[in-house]
Design an enzyme around this catalytic site. Structure first.
Site, PDB file in Angstrom:
ATOM      1  N   ASP A  33      -5.835 -15.063   6.727  1.00 10.62           N
ATOM      2  CA  ASP A  33      -4.421 -15.656   6.554  1.00 10.62           C
ATOM      3  C   ASP A  33      -3.980 -16.380   7.977  1.00 10.62           C
ATOM      4  O   ASP A  33      -3.530 -17.490   7.931  1.00 10.62           O
ATOM      5  CB  ASP A  33      -3.351 -14.462   6.357  1.00 10.62           C
ATOM      6  CG  ASP A  33      -3.735 -13.835   4.777  1.00 10.62           C
ATOM      7  OD1 ASP A  33      -4.638 -14.258   4.279  1.00 10.62           O
ATOM      8  OD2 ASP A  33      -3.287 -12.837   4.655  1.00 10.62           O
ATOM      9  N   ASN A  78       2.185 -13.368  -8.166  1.00 13.10           N
ATOM     10  CA  ASN A  78       1.066 -13.678  -7.455  1.00 13.10           C
ATOM     11  C   ASN A  78       0.462 -12.929  -6.496  1.00 13.10           C
ATOM     12  O   ASN A  78      -0.003 -13.218  -5.289  1.00 13.10           O
ATOM     13  CB  ASN A  78       1.122 -15.401  -6.985  1.00 13.10           C
ATOM     14  CG  ASN A  78      -0.266 -15.930  -6.561  1.00 13.10           C
ATOM     15  OD1 ASN A  78      -1.368 -15.299  -6.993  1.00 13.10           O
ATOM     16  ND2 ASN A  78      -0.526 -17.040  -6.205  1.00 13.10           N
ATOM     17  N   SER A  90     -13.075 -10.618  -2.420  1.00 12.10           N
ATOM     18  CA  SER A  90     -12.062 -10.103  -1.763  1.00 12.10           C
ATOM     19  C   SER A  90     -12.121  -8.637  -1.146  1.00 12.10           C
ATOM     20  O   SER A  90     -13.052  -7.788  -2.080  1.00 12.10           O
ATOM     21  CB  SER A  90     -10.933 -10.476  -2.828  1.00 12.10           C
ATOM     22  OG  SER A  90      -9.862  -9.791  -2.286  1.00 12.10           O
ATOM     23  N   GLU A 141      -3.656 -18.220  -2.808  1.00 10.63           N
ATOM     24  CA  GLU A 141      -2.634 -18.831  -3.584  1.00 10.63           C
ATOM     25  C   GLU A 141      -2.882 -20.295  -3.968  1.00 10.63           C
ATOM     26  O   GLU A 141      -2.365 -20.452  -5.082  1.00 10.63           O
ATOM     27  CB  GLU A 141      -1.500 -18.806  -2.472  1.00 10.63           C
ATOM     28  CG  GLU A 141      -0.582 -17.617  -2.365  1.00 10.63           C
ATOM     29  CD  GLU A 141      -1.222 -16.540  -1.499  1.00 10.63           C
ATOM     30  OE1 GLU A 141      -2.602 -16.788  -1.422  1.00 10.63           O
ATOM     31  OE2 GLU A 141      -0.608 -15.557  -1.127  1.00 10.63           O
ATOM     32  N   HIS A 189       3.081 -19.969   0.242  1.00 12.97           N
ATOM     33  CA  HIS A 189       3.941 -19.647   1.055  1.00 12.97           C
ATOM     34  C   HIS A 189       3.243 -20.083   2.661  1.00 12.97           C
ATOM     35  O   HIS A 189       4.080 -20.699   3.555  1.00 12.97           O
ATOM     36  CB  HIS A 189       4.085 -18.209   1.415  1.00 12.97           C
ATOM     37  CG  HIS A 189       2.760 -17.434   1.088  1.00 12.97           C
ATOM     38  ND1 HIS A 189       2.955 -16.073   2.070  1.00 12.97           N
ATOM     39  CD2 HIS A 189       1.759 -17.520   0.637  1.00 12.97           C
ATOM     40  CE1 HIS A 189       1.713 -15.484   1.753  1.00 12.97           C
ATOM     41  NE2 HIS A 189       1.137 -16.388   0.863  1.00 12.97           N
ATOM     42  N   ARG A 190       2.073 -19.926   3.179  1.00 12.00           N
ATOM     43  CA  ARG A 190       1.218 -20.147   4.215  1.00 12.00           C
ATOM     44  C   ARG A 190       1.236 -21.749   4.539  1.00 12.00           C
ATOM     45  O   ARG A 190       1.245 -22.216   5.502  1.00 12.00           O
ATOM     46  CB  ARG A 190       0.160 -19.502   4.400  1.00 12.00           C
ATOM     47  CG  ARG A 190       0.109 -17.999   4.207  1.00 12.00           C
ATOM     48  CD  ARG A 190      -1.022 -17.426   4.851  1.00 12.00           C
ATOM     49  NE  ARG A 190      -0.769 -15.727   4.499  1.00 12.00           N
ATOM     50  CZ  ARG A 190       0.047 -14.809   4.924  1.00 12.00           C
ATOM     51  NH1 ARG A 190       0.917 -15.313   5.932  1.00 12.00           N
ATOM     52  NH2 ARG A 190       0.280 -13.672   4.333  1.00 12.00           N
ATOM     53  N   ARG A 227      -6.998 -23.227  -0.655  1.00 10.41           N
ATOM     54  CA  ARG A 227      -6.421 -23.484   0.728  1.00 10.41           C
ATOM     55  C   ARG A 227      -7.383 -24.556   1.678  1.00 10.41           C
ATOM     56  O   ARG A 227      -6.678 -25.060   2.588  1.00 10.41           O
ATOM     57  CB  ARG A 227      -6.198 -22.207   1.495  1.00 10.41           C
ATOM     58  CG  ARG A 227      -5.039 -21.222   1.150  1.00 10.41           C
ATOM     59  CD  ARG A 227      -4.892 -20.094   1.633  1.00 10.41           C
ATOM     60  NE  ARG A 227      -3.455 -19.468   1.235  1.00 10.41           N
ATOM     61  CZ  ARG A 227      -3.225 -18.363   1.477  1.00 10.41           C
ATOM     62  NH1 ARG A 227      -3.858 -17.241   2.166  1.00 10.41           N
ATOM     63  NH2 ARG A 227      -1.972 -17.847   1.119  1.00 10.41           N
ATOM     64  N   ARG A 281       0.803  -1.285  -0.078  1.00 16.73           N
ATOM     65  CA  ARG A 281       0.080   0.087  -0.117  1.00 16.73           C
ATOM     66  C   ARG A 281       0.957   1.233  -0.076  1.00 16.73           C
ATOM     67  O   ARG A 281       0.735   2.193  -0.802  1.00 16.73           O
ATOM     68  CB  ARG A 281      -1.083   0.143   1.385  1.00 16.73           C
ATOM     69  CG  ARG A 281      -2.073  -0.955   1.131  1.00 16.73           C
ATOM     70  CD  ARG A 281      -2.678  -1.177   2.474  1.00 16.73           C
ATOM     71  NE  ARG A 281      -3.988  -1.926   2.454  1.00 16.73           N
ATOM     72  CZ  ARG A 281      -4.075  -3.071   2.353  1.00 16.73           C
ATOM     73  NH1 ARG A 281      -3.087  -3.998   2.275  1.00 16.73           N
ATOM     74  NH2 ARG A 281      -5.365  -3.705   2.299  1.00 16.73           N
ATOM     75  N   GLN A 330      -9.979  -6.622  -1.191  1.00 14.23           N
ATOM     76  CA  GLN A 330      -8.770  -6.150  -2.007  1.00 14.23           C
ATOM     77  C   GLN A 330      -9.463  -5.013  -3.155  1.00 14.23           C
ATOM     78  O   GLN A 330      -8.884  -4.174  -3.548  1.00 14.23           O
ATOM     79  CB  GLN A 330      -7.932  -7.089  -2.520  1.00 14.23           C
ATOM     80  CG  GLN A 330      -6.774  -7.526  -1.492  1.00 14.23           C
ATOM     81  CD  GLN A 330      -6.042  -8.523  -2.039  1.00 14.23           C
ATOM     82  OE1 GLN A 330      -5.700  -8.931  -3.068  1.00 14.23           O
ATOM     83  NE2 GLN A 330      -5.107  -9.075  -1.213  1.00 14.23           N
ATOM     84  N   ASP A 349       6.210 -10.561  -3.206  1.00 12.84           N
ATOM     85  CA  ASP A 349       5.393  -9.656  -3.396  1.00 12.84           C
ATOM     86  C   ASP A 349       5.468  -8.080  -3.606  1.00 12.84           C
ATOM     87  O   ASP A 349       4.925  -7.646  -4.195  1.00 12.84           O
ATOM     88  CB  ASP A 349       4.078  -9.780  -2.397  1.00 12.84           C
ATOM     89  CG  ASP A 349       3.184 -10.811  -2.573  1.00 12.84           C
ATOM     90  OD1 ASP A 349       3.595 -11.784  -3.422  1.00 12.84           O
ATOM     91  OD2 ASP A 349       2.283 -11.209  -1.916  1.00 12.84           O
ATOM     92  N   LYS A 373       7.443 -15.713  -1.086  1.00  8.27           N
ATOM     93  CA  LYS A 373       6.127 -14.648  -1.334  1.00  8.27           C
ATOM     94  C   LYS A 373       6.154 -13.754  -0.313  1.00  8.27           C
ATOM     95  O   LYS A 373       5.967 -12.500  -0.584  1.00  8.27           O
ATOM     96  CB  LYS A 373       4.829 -15.403  -1.607  1.00  8.27           C
ATOM     97  CG  LYS A 373       3.731 -14.590  -2.136  1.00  8.27           C
ATOM     98  CD  LYS A 373       2.324 -15.135  -2.278  1.00  8.27           C
ATOM     99  CE  LYS A 373       1.388 -14.521  -2.853  1.00  8.27           C
ATOM    100  NZ  LYS A 373       0.697 -13.189  -2.359  1.00  8.27           N
TER     101      LYS A 373
END
Ligand SMILES: O=C(O)C1=C[C@@H](OP(=O)(O)O)[C@@H](O)[C@H](O)C1
Ligand SMILES: C=C(OP(=O)(O)O)C(=O)O
Length: 438
Positions: free
Chosen positions: A324, A93, A170, A352, A398-399, A355, A29, A172, A51, A424
């Site tokens: 997350d 991604n 989302s 990603e 990644h998670r 999940r 941001r 976002q 990222d 990521k």
């Protein structure tokens, strides 16, 4: 060359000190806001990961001046616009780069193509594209309607009443519109009203967006979670310099280690005043039996002694506000004293990887009994005789890799495939992890 796998031995304790990398959500941001502001912004504590690298590279491609001092310090020369009006931009991604840049480029105008890795082309963006098109932006989807890659061409921006955006897939999309709202206001010489239609998920991320906009001089008038008003004279001004706090989602793995590994694990970089919603994961850690001491910019976690047969307390929680960190709770469920339920996590399916499916499959491999539905996951922890060693697929997520590093406090170790996917958001994750566990 990516490392094919990492073998983790069974361990019983975790303790030590961790300095968190910068927050991904805040870093991306701030990079964009600094470019859209007038004047240079020196940013410290920036996350250096896949990222943020794609975001920095995109800004450079767009003609923004980026001064790199060290890996965590840059100066962005903000000009309120992108000098290059034609570009091809790869965004990996990174949702926090792809969605806001789509909005910024569509509003500022030019000829652009935005693309990412194959999975990014399966992650929806239709709700944002629709909202931008409703204002006259010209965006076409190259392969499938509602998904990247995107082509942007110059359009004539106009608004006639509130701009509507869906918030159920989302947050976002709303974040992207909020971030560019001052640009829309300037172009149209009108107040901008953003209206969320239907449900809004992941609300704390909107709070991060509003908070960062305020740091750049734009205060948004908020009416609940459904109406946001940006004044026609809103304009981003550089704050001169800005320090980014540590990543609260990354902190969740270390909070978890302090809990299952008895601790103490001291986490530097976020504290009780964090502006990130994932700091609330501390409440899940406490509910499961952990103790947390909070400072301004740090926290310290201790947990029960699992080696003496103690168990963590099972949970049944709505995780919509912390999608997350919720994955970390799914991994901790392996040590609970009963079935654990994660509710309202439908957004996991478009991140990603899917999940819910990935967690379902991989937790079952280590011995848990797992069931799942469209937006939930239920985990029955393995009995001590049921634990199995396994090869964990990480699905370029990644998670997944970071979560399964928590799954070795039972009787067996495991192998995590493609551990480098942590790049990521946290390239050094396994190095830091190894300093804590024994
Ligand atoms: O705005 C942000 O910084 C983010 C919002 C969340 O996504 P959704 O709003 O899609 O749930 C989160 O999962 C992601 O990692 C970062
Ligand atoms: C969902 C995530 O990323 P993104 O910003 O790409 O949406 C994440 O980091 O868990």
């Amino acid at each position: 060359m990516r490392t094919p796998f990492i073998d983790l031995n069974a361990v019983s304790t975790a303790s030590g000190v961790v300095n968190l990398p910068g927050s991904k959500s805040i870093s991306n941001r701030v990079l964009l806001l600094a470019a859209l502001a007038i004047g240079p912004t020196r940013i410290t504590g920036l996350l250096d990961s896949d990222d943020t690298r794609v975001m920095l590279k995109a800004l450079e491609t767009l003609g923004v001046s980026v001064g790199r001092h060290d890996q965590e310090t840059v100066t962005i020369g903000g000009q309120g616009d992108f000098p290059n009006k034609q570009a091809e931009i790869f965004l990996g991604n990174a949702g926090t780069a792809f969605r806001p840049l789509t909005a910024a480029l569509a509003v500022l105008g030019g000829n652009y193509r935005l693309h990412g890795v194959a999975r990014m082309h399966e992650r929806p963006i239709g709700d944002l594209v629709d909202a931008l098109r409703s204002m006259g932006a010209l965006i076409s989807c190259e392969q499938n309607e509602g998904y990247p890659p995107l082509k942007i061409t110059p359009g004539n921006l106009n608004i006639d009443g509130p701009v509507k955006v869906q918030g159920a897939v989302s947050s976002q999309f709303l974040t992207a519109l909020l971030l560019v709202a001052p640009l829309i206001a300037q172009k149209t010489a009108q107040d901008v009203v953003l209206e969320v239609e239907g449900e809004l998920i992941s609300k704390p991320y909107i709070q991060i967006t509003l908070n960062m906009m305020a740091r750049f001089g734009v205060v948004v008038r908020q009416q609940g979670w459904s109406r946001f008003i940006i004044a026609r004279n809103a304009v981003y001004k550089s704050p001169g310099q800005l320090e980014i706090e540590g990543d609260a989602s990354s902190a969740s793995y270390f909070m978890a280690l302090g809990l299952v590994g008895r601790g103490p694990v001291r986490i530097n970089g976020v504290g009780e005043n964090s502006i990130q919603g994932d700091i609330r994961f501390a409440e899940t850690i406490q509910a499961m039996g952990g103790k947390i001491e909070f400072g301004d910019t740090w926290l310290e976690v201790t947990g029960p002694d699992l080696t003496r047969g103690e168990k963590l307390k099972a949970f049944d929680e709505d995780f919509n506000l912390v999608p997350d960190a919720a994955m970390t709770a799914a991994a901790l469920a392996l040590y609970a004293d009963g079935p654990c339920m994660l509710r309202n996590i439908g957004s996991w399916r478009v991140k990603e990887t899917d999940r819910i499916e990935a967690m379902h499959k991989e937790l079952a491999k280590v011995g848990a009994t797992v069931t799942s539905g469209p937006d939930w996951l239920r985990i029955v922890p393995p009995l001590s005789s049921e634990w199995k060693t396994a090869e964990i697929e990480t699905y370029d997520d990644h998670r997944m890799a970071m979560c399964f590093s928590l799954a070795v406090f039972g009787p067996v170790g495991l192998r995590i495939l493609d551990p480098d996917c942590v790049a990521k958001t946290f390239p050094a994750y396994f190095d830091v992890y190894k300093t804590l566990v024994r």
